[in-house]
Design an enzyme around this catalytic site. Sequence first.
Site, PDB file in Angstrom:
ATOM      1  N   ASP A  55      36.461  35.136  54.882  1.00  9.23           N
ATOM      2  CA  ASP A  55      37.453  36.052  54.312  1.00  9.23           C
ATOM      3  C   ASP A  55      38.614  35.305  53.653  1.00  9.23           C
ATOM      4  O   ASP A  55      38.994  34.229  54.115  1.00  9.23           O
ATOM      5  CB  ASP A  55      37.982  36.959  55.442  1.00  9.23           C
ATOM      6  N   ASN A 110      30.556  46.208  51.016  1.00  9.55           N
ATOM      7  CA  ASN A 110      31.089  45.488  49.848  1.00  9.55           C
ATOM      8  C   ASN A 110      30.622  46.058  48.505  1.00  9.55           C
ATOM      9  O   ASN A 110      31.176  45.717  47.459  1.00  9.55           O
ATOM     10  CB  ASN A 110      30.743  43.992  49.916  1.00  9.55           C
TER      11      ASN A 110
HETATM   12  C1  FPP Z   1      35.697  38.185  51.617  1.00  6.83           C
HETATM   13  O1  FPP Z   1      36.888  37.754  50.959  1.00  6.83           O
HETATM   14  C2  FPP Z   1      34.558  37.549  50.977  1.00  6.83           C
HETATM   15  C3  FPP Z   1      33.451  38.205  50.514  1.00  6.83           C
HETATM   16  C4  FPP Z   1      33.277  39.653  50.608  1.00  6.83           C
HETATM   17  C5  FPP Z   1      32.375  37.463  49.837  1.00  6.83           C
HETATM   18  C6  FPP Z   1      31.983  36.147  50.456  1.00  6.83           C
HETATM   19  C7  FPP Z   1      31.271  35.415  49.413  1.00  6.83           C
HETATM   20  C8  FPP Z   1      31.310  34.095  49.187  1.00  6.83           C
HETATM   21  C9  FPP Z   1      32.026  33.138  50.056  1.00  6.83           C
HETATM   22  C10 FPP Z   1      30.655  33.504  47.983  1.00  6.83           C
HETATM   23  C11 FPP Z   1      29.171  33.660  47.920  1.00  6.83           C
HETATM   24  C12 FPP Z   1      28.450  33.038  49.039  1.00  6.83           C
HETATM   25  C13 FPP Z   1      27.386  32.244  48.948  1.00  6.83           C
HETATM   26  C14 FPP Z   1      26.606  31.965  50.176  1.00  6.83           C
HETATM   27  C15 FPP Z   1      26.953  31.603  47.718  1.00  6.83           C
HETATM   28  P1  FPP Z   1      37.739  38.809  50.135  1.00  6.83           P
HETATM   29  O2  FPP Z   1      37.226  38.867  48.753  1.00  6.83           O
HETATM   30  O3  FPP Z   1      37.722  40.132  50.837  1.00  6.83           O
HETATM   31  O4  FPP Z   1      39.156  38.168  50.179  1.00  6.83           O
HETATM   32  P2  FPP Z   1      40.530  38.956  50.240  1.00  6.83           P
HETATM   33  O5  FPP Z   1      40.548  39.672  51.574  1.00  6.83           O
HETATM   34  O6  FPP Z   1      41.538  37.870  50.156  1.00  6.83           O
HETATM   35  O7  FPP Z   1      40.569  39.893  49.091  1.00  6.83           O
END
Ligand code: FPP
Length: 253
Positions: A34, A82
């Site tokens: 996250d 998501n």
């Molecule tokens: C949460 O951070 C993250 C996600 C929903 C996506 C996770 C994806 C990756 C790390 C990249 C793809 C992975 C691979 C294995 C290639 P957020 O976007 O909710 O962050 P925020 O809370 O700061 O908005």
Amino acid sequence: MALPFFTKKNSQTQTDSAIALPEVLPQHVGFIMDGNGRWANKCGMPRKFGHKEGAKNFKDLSLYCRDIGLRNASFYVFSTENWKRPQDEVDAIMDLFWDYLCEADQYLERRVRMVFVGDRSRLQDRLQKRMQELEEDSKDFEKMNLILAINYGGRDEIRHATQCIAQQVQAGKLDPSAITEQTISDNLYTAGLPDVDLLIRPSGELRLSNYLIWQCAYAEYYFTDVLWPDFNRNELNKALVDYAQRGRRFGGI
Ligand code: FPP
């Protein structure tokens, strides 16, 4: 052989970390990746950029987990919730996931078994095909289980397991009175894998967000304000040291 995952910064060995590893490691570490969006925001960049950096960090940390001897590491890539994000962000995450799958032979060379959990039916065909290929080609590898949760939701997993169990009952193969907790575990996407011992969530949020809810029943939680792209090897070592100092009683005394 070229190892494109390793940048110069990442080519350090475990001994480079300022924090020494503890002797006792958890069997299964779960990561909620996250904070990518906030990380990008802080740099004045679009959210997609944060996911790209998050993916880079995932690649480094997952290989580090293998190198330090963790037996099971799971990562929350994309949840069943998501899909509510803007389409271009969903597409960007799926593209990063595809790029990763295309490079993932490096894990096989390191004898990492790859396991994907979640409902695949909504994913692009090319993703489904490649995931199946990687699982098949790595099924006998013993170094570490790398578990990637994609289109995953803990409640949806339990719903799916319940459906599987109901079908076995309907077919006369299972007596309802014989259903145990183990029966449920055996019908989850994570069948055969150990429960989570240590659940790590960076970015300051203090919740599970539907991640491995059954398997985290007795997990130790580690929360930190560090955002995922900055949650490096040293941060992981800190979490492992913290875990090693906890007393786990599993309801006993
Ligand atoms: C949460 O951070 C993250 C996600 C929903 C996506 C996770 C994806 C990756 C790390 C990249 C793809 C992975 C691979 C294995 C290639 P957020 O976007 O909710 O962050 P925020 O809370 O700061 O908005």
